[in-house]
Design an enzyme around this catalytic site. Structure first.
Site: not given
Ligand SMILES: NC(=O)c1ccc[n+]([C@@H]2O[C@H](COP(=O)([O-])OP(=O)(O)OC[C@H]3O[C@@H](n4cnc5c(N)ncnc54)[C@H](OP(=O)(O)O)[C@@H]3O)[C@@H](O)[C@H]2O)c1
Length: 263
Positions: A11, A13, A140, A153, A157
């Site tokens: 799904s 990107i 990100s 998160y 990242k």
């Protein structure tokens, strides 16, 4: 033939990257957990002109690190070598630290950090032997700045940014390139699939993501910069990307804006 292995290809990107590389005539390996979705993505690539033999569906859960070597062997059997590995699989978070179970942090790190490291370590010896290859990771903007509701998160990242920056320095002598990708808000299911404090999926709407950059536009920017061997690829629109510039020139302003919940 140029061989690209994309994780998180079922799904968002990853799917858009897969379609771009197929259009460019590459051999593409699609990995993620949902086989049906991977088959759907393969179908789309074939509909757009890809030869079915050049699109391999290879189910992979990046948290099952003990399976990595056999997955690499399967790719080599079908494709002979790997030119580009894109560690793109990932899960986000939508919960305040105070409300988040430790197990959620462990889960985010297992998917967003250890999964990328394990697959990279399984592929790396082959690239070193060939003295060529390219490894990318989808980090990100949250890998550069700290954002509310995403402590785990952001930590994950930031961790991959550190790992892949250090890896770049180590493998340059073997002719291997490393690229970090830092998207801002991109319109995908990332918020819907994000984890909340008790480990369930957020399943809600996030207006920033809903109004984010079109995923195909994002993928075409990423592919063109990967093709040029760019080491850092920032992609997105508006504040989600401008935040990187603010952090660089005025960290104090950035911290103020983040505490106000901007973005
Ligand atoms: N969209 C954004 O605004 C944004 C911004 C910055 C960074 N990113 C990063 O971009 C990457 C792609 O996210 P997206 O926006 O495209 O969201 P998405 O549509 O939710 O895609 C996430 C992908 O990761 C896969 N995945 C999740 N857990 C996995 C696991 N344990 N093993 C293997 N695959 C797994 C999912 O496939 P299965 O469920 O089939 O396994 C899916 O293909 C992520 O790393 C995300 O953190 C996105």
């Amino acid at each position: 033939m140029y061989v690209v292995w994309i994780t998180g290809a079922s799904s968002g990107i990853g799917e858009a990257l897969a379609r771009q590389y197929c259009r460019q005539g590459a051999k593409v390996v699609l990995s993620a957990r949902r086989v049906q979705e991977l088959e759907r993505v393969k179908g789309e690539c074939v509909n757009e002109g890809a030869n079915p033999e050049n699109v391999l569906v290879l189910p992979l859960d990046v948290t099952e690190t003990e399976t990595m070597h056999s997955k690499v062997s399967t790719v080599i059997q079908h494709c002979e070598h790997i030119d580009l590995l894109i560690n793109n699989a990932g899960v986000s978070q939508r919960s305040k630290c105070i409300d988040t179970d430790l197990s959620v942090y462990e889960n985010l790190f297992a998917i967003d950090v250890m999964g990328q490291i394990a697959l990279t370590k399984a592929v790396l010896p082959l690239m070193i032997e060939r003295k060529s290859g390219h490894i990318a990771v989808t980090s990100s903007v949250a890998g550069k700045i700290g954002v509310q509701w995403r402590t785990g998160y952001c930590a994950a990242k930031h961790a991959v940014m550190g790992f892949f920056d250090a890896l770049r320095a180590e493998v340059a002598e073997f002719g291997i390139h490393v690229s970090t990708i830092t998207p801002g808000f991109i319109k995908t299911d990332v918020a819907k699939n994000a984890l909340v404090g008790d480990g369930r999926q957020f399943s809600g709407q996030d207006s920033n993501i809903e109004s984010g950059m079109d995923v195909d536009k994002c993928a075409s920017i990423i592919v063109s910069r990967l093709n040029k061997g760019k080491k850092e690829i920032a992609v997105g629109e508006g504040l989600s990307l401008f935040a990187l510039t603010i952090k660089r020139f005025s960290p104090t302003l950035l911290f103020f804006l983040m505490a106000k919940g901007v973005g």
